[in-house]
Design an enzyme around this catalytic site. Structure first.
Site, PDB file in Angstrom:
ATOM      1  N   GLU A   1       0.856  -1.190   0.000  1.00 26.86           N
ATOM      2  CA  GLU A   1       0.000   0.000   0.000  1.00 26.86           C
ATOM      3  C   GLU A   1       0.890   1.238   0.000  1.00 26.86           C
ATOM      4  O   GLU A   1       1.971   1.240   0.593  1.00 26.86           O
ATOM      5  CB  GLU A   1      -0.890  -0.081   1.260  1.00 26.86           C
ATOM      6  CG  GLU A   1      -1.730   1.112   1.570  1.00 26.86           C
ATOM      7  CD  GLU A   1      -2.882   1.347   0.611  1.00 26.86           C
ATOM      8  OE1 GLU A   1      -2.622   1.484  -0.599  1.00 26.86           O
ATOM      9  OE2 GLU A   1      -4.031   1.439   1.080  1.00 26.86           O
ATOM     10  N   ASP A   2       0.444   2.283  -0.668  1.00 28.25           N
ATOM     11  CA  ASP A   2       1.210   3.524  -0.710  1.00 28.25           C
ATOM     12  C   ASP A   2       1.171   4.260   0.629  1.00 28.25           C
ATOM     13  O   ASP A   2       2.203   4.564   1.208  1.00 28.25           O
ATOM     14  CB  ASP A   2       0.709   4.449  -1.843  1.00 28.25           C
ATOM     15  CG  ASP A   2      -0.815   4.524  -1.902  1.00 28.25           C
ATOM     16  OD1 ASP A   2      -1.492   3.823  -1.116  1.00 28.25           O
ATOM     17  OD2 ASP A   2      -1.342   5.282  -2.730  1.00 28.25           O
TER      18      ASP A   2
ATOM     19  N   ASP B   1      -4.037   6.080   5.921  1.00 27.47           N
ATOM     20  CA  ASP B   1      -4.552   7.270   6.597  1.00 27.47           C
ATOM     21  C   ASP B   1      -5.475   6.841   7.737  1.00 27.47           C
ATOM     22  O   ASP B   1      -5.030   6.683   8.869  1.00 27.47           O
ATOM     23  CB  ASP B   1      -5.268   8.141   5.564  1.00 27.47           C
ATOM     24  CG  ASP B   1      -5.744   9.460   6.127  1.00 27.47           C
ATOM     25  OD1 ASP B   1      -5.416   9.761   7.293  1.00 27.47           O
ATOM     26  OD2 ASP B   1      -6.445  10.209   5.426  1.00 27.47           O
TER      27      ASP B   1
ATOM     28  N   PHE C   1      -1.327  16.392   3.761  1.00 32.62           N
ATOM     29  CA  PHE C   1      -1.759  15.616   2.602  1.00 32.62           C
ATOM     30  C   PHE C   1      -0.599  15.530   1.624  1.00 32.62           C
ATOM     31  O   PHE C   1      -0.054  16.535   1.201  1.00 32.62           O
ATOM     32  CB  PHE C   1      -2.994  16.253   1.951  1.00 32.62           C
ATOM     33  CG  PHE C   1      -3.637  15.316   0.984  1.00 32.62           C
ATOM     34  CD1 PHE C   1      -4.508  14.325   1.433  1.00 32.62           C
ATOM     35  CD2 PHE C   1      -3.345  15.377  -0.369  1.00 32.62           C
ATOM     36  CE1 PHE C   1      -5.077  13.417   0.548  1.00 32.62           C
ATOM     37  CE2 PHE C   1      -3.912  14.479  -1.267  1.00 32.62           C
ATOM     38  CZ  PHE C   1      -4.784  13.497  -0.808  1.00 32.62           C
TER      39      PHE C   1
ATOM     40  N   ARG D   1       0.943  12.400  -9.510  1.00 32.57           N
ATOM     41  CA  ARG D   1       1.383  11.018  -9.274  1.00 32.57           C
ATOM     42  C   ARG D   1       2.783  10.761  -9.832  1.00 32.57           C
ATOM     43  O   ARG D   1       3.514   9.909  -9.340  1.00 32.57           O
ATOM     44  CB  ARG D   1       0.433  10.018  -9.956  1.00 32.57           C
ATOM     45  CG  ARG D   1      -0.907   9.870  -9.284  1.00 32.57           C
ATOM     46  CD  ARG D   1      -1.592   8.601  -9.801  1.00 32.57           C
ATOM     47  NE  ARG D   1      -3.018   8.584  -9.553  1.00 32.57           N
ATOM     48  CZ  ARG D   1      -3.587   8.180  -8.417  1.00 32.57           C
ATOM     49  NH1 ARG D   1      -2.844   7.756  -7.427  1.00 32.57           N
ATOM     50  NH2 ARG D   1      -4.898   8.189  -8.277  1.00 32.57           N
TER      51      ARG D   1
HETATM   52  P1  IMP Z   1      -7.527   5.240   4.320  1.00 35.50           P
HETATM   53  O1  IMP Z   1      -8.537   4.209   3.860  1.00 35.50           O
HETATM   54  O2  IMP Z   1      -8.180   6.386   5.021  1.00 35.50           O
HETATM   55  O3  IMP Z   1      -6.413   4.644   5.136  1.00 35.50           O
HETATM   56  O4  IMP Z   1      -6.937   5.896   3.028  1.00 35.50           O
HETATM   57  C1  IMP Z   1      -6.038   5.220   2.262  1.00 35.50           C
HETATM   58  C2  IMP Z   1      -6.009   5.696   0.820  1.00 35.50           C
HETATM   59  O5  IMP Z   1      -6.333   7.070   0.689  1.00 35.50           O
HETATM   60  C3  IMP Z   1      -4.599   5.555   0.315  1.00 35.50           C
HETATM   61  O6  IMP Z   1      -4.421   4.300  -0.263  1.00 35.50           O
HETATM   62  C4  IMP Z   1      -4.485   6.688  -0.664  1.00 35.50           C
HETATM   63  O7  IMP Z   1      -4.907   6.266  -1.923  1.00 35.50           O
HETATM   64  C5  IMP Z   1      -5.420   7.746  -0.118  1.00 35.50           C
HETATM   65  N1  IMP Z   1      -4.689   8.745   0.713  1.00 35.50           N
HETATM   66  C6  IMP Z   1      -4.679   8.858   2.055  1.00 35.50           C
HETATM   67  N2  IMP Z   1      -3.892   9.856   2.479  1.00 35.50           N
HETATM   68  C7  IMP Z   1      -3.381  10.399   1.347  1.00 35.50           C
HETATM   69  C8  IMP Z   1      -2.457  11.482   1.108  1.00 35.50           C
HETATM   70  O8  IMP Z   1      -1.930  12.159   2.007  1.00 35.50           O
HETATM   71  N3  IMP Z   1      -2.167  11.711  -0.196  1.00 35.50           N
HETATM   72  C9  IMP Z   1      -2.689  10.999  -1.216  1.00 35.50           C
HETATM   73  N4  IMP Z   1      -3.535   9.981  -1.046  1.00 35.50           N
HETATM   74  C10 IMP Z   1      -3.893   9.682   0.232  1.00 35.50           C
HETATM   75 MG    MG Z   2      -3.771   3.464  -1.979  1.00 37.40          MG
END
Ligand code: IMP
Ligand code: MG
Length: 175
Positions: free
Chosen positions: A97-98, A101, A150, A163
Site C-alpha cells: 500500500e502507498d 490514513d 496531505f 502522481r
Molecule cells: P484510508 O482508507 O483512510 O487509510 O486511506 C487510504 C487511501 O487514501 C490511500 O491508499 C491513498 O490512496 C489515499 N490517501 C490517504 N492519504 C493520502 C495522502 O496524504 N495523499 C494521497 N492519497 C492519500
Molecule cells: Mg492506496
C-alpha cells in the site's frame, strides 16, 4: 493553485525501499511470495521495491480499491474496482500500500484477502500517517511514519494530479 513542500527526497525513498526489500527477503528467503499492489497509488512504490527483491519465487498482482473521491477527505465506503487474479490459497501474500490514513482501505483489503486462506498475510506500506488513524491494522513493513499533511508524488495524487513526481511533497492549499 496549491503549493508543494518537499517531504521525502528521491534518495531517502530509495534508501528506505532497499531496507524494506532486504527485510522482506530475510523473512521469506526463497519461499514463494505474492505481492499485491493497490492501484493506483502504490504503482511506483511497488515497482521500485520489486527491483530490490532478490527472491526469485515471486508473483505480482494488483487490486484497485477506492475509498476516496476526487477530494482529500476519506469517505466511509470502500469499493473494489479491480479484483485479484492470482489464486492466493496457501500462499505467502504481502499487500503493498502507498499510504495508510484512517486504515479503512487496509482493513477492508486485509479482511477481503484473508477469505482466500493465504498461508501468511503481511502488509507493507510506504507511509503510515499517524494523524487520522481510525482502524488499527498492524503494518509489518513501514517505510515512513508521517505526523500530518496531505502528501502527493511518487504515485500519490491530489485529484489525480502529481502522481508522476519522483519525490513526495506536502500539499499546501491556498486560503
Ligand atoms: P484510508 O482508507 O483512510 O487509510 O486511506 C487510504 C487511501 O487514501 C490511500 O491508499 C491513498 O490512496 C489515499 N490517501 C490517504 N492519504 C493520502 C495522502 O496524504 N495523499 C494521497 N492519497 C492519500
Ligand atoms: Mg492506496
Amino acid at each position: 493553485m496549491e503549493k508543494l513542500n518537499l517531504v521525502l527526497s528521491k534518495e531517502k525513498i530509495l534508501q528506505k525501499i532497499k531496507e524494506l526489500a532486504e527485510k522482506i527477503d530475510k523473512d521469506f528467503n526463497n519461499e514463494s511470495l505474492v505481492f499485491i499492489g493497490t492501484l493506483k497509488g502504490a504503482f511506483i512504490f511497488l515497482s521500485d521495491l520489486l527491483r530490490y527483491i532478490k527472491n526469485p519465487n515471486i508473483q505480482i498482482d494488483f487490486v484497485r480499491v477506492k475509498s476516496y473521491g476526487m477530494s482529500d477527505t476519506s469517505s466511509e465506503n470502500v469499493i473494489l474496482t479491480k479484483d485479484i487474479e492470482i489464486p492466493l490459497e496457501g500462499k505467502n501474500v504481502i499487500i503493498v500500500e502507498d499510504i495508510v490514513d484512517t486504515g479503512l482501505t487496509l482493513k477492508y483489503l486485509y479482511e477481503y484477502i484473508k477469505k482466500f486462506n493465504p498461508k501468511n498475510l503481511k502488509i507493507c506500506a510506504l507511509i503510515d500517517k499517524k494523524e487520522r488513524k481510525k482502524f488499527n491494522i498492524p503494518i509489518d513493513y513501514v517505510g515512513f511514519e508521517i505526523e500530518k499533511g496531505f502528501l502527493v508524488g511518487y504515485g500519490l495524487d491530489f485529484a489525480e494530479k502529481y502522481r508522476h513526481l519522483p519525490e513526495i511533497y506536502e500539499v499546501i492549499k491556498d486560503e
